[in-house]
Scaffold this motif. Structure first.
Motif, PDB file in Angstrom:
ATOM      1  N   ARG A   1       0.836  -1.210   0.000  1.00 36.08           N
ATOM      2  CA  ARG A   1       0.000   0.000   0.000  1.00 36.08           C
ATOM      3  C   ARG A   1       0.867   1.255   0.000  1.00 36.08           C
ATOM      4  O   ARG A   1       0.564   2.224  -0.703  1.00 36.08           O
ATOM      5  N   THR A   2       1.941   1.240   0.787  1.00 32.36           N
ATOM      6  CA  THR A   2       2.853   2.385   0.840  1.00 32.36           C
ATOM      7  C   THR A   2       3.524   2.596  -0.507  1.00 32.36           C
ATOM      8  O   THR A   2       3.672   3.736  -0.971  1.00 32.36           O
TER       9      THR A   2
ATOM     10  N   TYR B   1      -7.852   5.824  -6.645  1.00 29.29           N
ATOM     11  CA  TYR B   1      -6.739   5.737  -7.584  1.00 29.29           C
ATOM     12  C   TYR B   1      -7.186   5.064  -8.877  1.00 29.29           C
ATOM     13  O   TYR B   1      -8.083   4.230  -8.889  1.00 29.29           O
TER      14      TYR B   1
ATOM     15  N   ASP C   1       0.906   4.223  -2.675  1.00 26.64           N
ATOM     16  CA  ASP C   1       0.695   5.621  -2.278  1.00 26.64           C
ATOM     17  C   ASP C   1       1.885   6.507  -2.640  1.00 26.64           C
ATOM     18  O   ASP C   1       1.716   7.641  -3.095  1.00 26.64           O
TER      19      ASP C   1
ATOM     20  N   HIS D   1      -9.102   4.827  -2.174  1.00 25.65           N
ATOM     21  CA  HIS D   1      -8.442   6.120  -2.345  1.00 25.65           C
ATOM     22  C   HIS D   1      -8.784   6.794  -3.668  1.00 25.65           C
ATOM     23  O   HIS D   1      -8.315   7.897  -3.933  1.00 25.65           O
TER      24      HIS D   1
ATOM     25  N   HIS E   1      -7.531  -1.252  -1.756  1.00 25.30           N
ATOM     26  CA  HIS E   1      -6.854  -0.050  -1.258  1.00 25.30           C
ATOM     27  C   HIS E   1      -6.947   1.083  -2.285  1.00 25.30           C
ATOM     28  O   HIS E   1      -7.288   2.217  -1.940  1.00 25.30           O
TER      29      HIS E   1
ATOM     30  N   ALA F   1       1.918   7.520  -6.353  1.00 27.96           N
ATOM     31  CA  ALA F   1       0.702   8.108  -6.918  1.00 27.96           C
ATOM     32  C   ALA F   1       1.048   9.447  -7.566  1.00 27.96           C
ATOM     33  O   ALA F   1       1.820  10.237  -7.026  1.00 27.96           O
TER      34      ALA F   1
END
Length: 132
Positions: free
Chosen positions: A35-36, A92, A39, A90, A86, A42
Motif C-alpha cells: 500500500r505504501t 486511484y 501511495d 483512495h 486499497h 501516486a
C-alpha cells in the motif's frame, strides 16, 4: 461503518490470519508495504484523477516463497485483491491492468521481502502474432 466496509474488513482480517500462519509474523507489514509503495508513487494528473503504478513485484525469501507455492495461487490473489481494494478506497486509477508478481529471492534473509512497482504498459492483442 457500512455493510460493505464491514465485509471488506472481515475479509482483510481473514487473510491477515492466513498470512500470519504463512509468514509466521504479522502479514499486515507486507500488505502495508504494498500500500505504501502504491501511495508513494501516486501521481496527480488532473483534479480528481490520481494514477498509480499497475505492476508490483514482491520478492520473498526462499522459505517464505516455498510455503506460498505449496498453498497455491490463493495467497497471491488475496494480495492482489487487497491492493485493488486499497486503490479503490483512495480513488486511484491504475496505469494499466493490475499485476502483482511474487518471486523468490536468494538475497533476502528468511521472513523478509522487498516490494517495488512500475508502470507496465498495456499490451494489446494486436501485438501478438495470430495463430495460423
Amino acid at each position: 461503518m457500512g455493510a460493505l466496509s464491514a465485509l471488506e474488513e472481515a475479509l482483510e482480517n481473514r487473510w491477515a490470519a492466513v498470512w500470519a500462519r504463512v509468514l509466521d509474523k504479522e502479514p499486515v507489514e507486507l500488505l502495508d508495504a504494498l500500500r505504501t509503495e502504491c501511495d508513494s508513487n501516486a501521481v496527480v494528473c488532473a483534479a480528481g484523477r490520481v494514477l498509480v503504478p499497475n505492476a508490483y513485484d514482491v520478492a520473498l525469501a526462499d522459505e517464505v516463497h516455498d510455503e506460498l507455492t505449496r498453498r497455491g495461487g490463493r495467497v497471491g490473489q488475496a494480495i492482489t485483491d487487497s491492493l485493488a481494494r486499497h486503490a479503490e478506497r483512495h480513488g486511484y486509477e491504475w496505469a494499466g491492468p493490475l499485476a502483482v508478481h511474487i518471486a523468490r529471492s536468494d538475497d533476502l534473509p528468511n521472513g523478509r521481502y522487498s516490494v517495488t512497482s512500475r508502470v507496465m504498459p498495456h499490451v494489446s492483442a494486436a501485438g501478438f502474432p495470430h495463430a495460423g
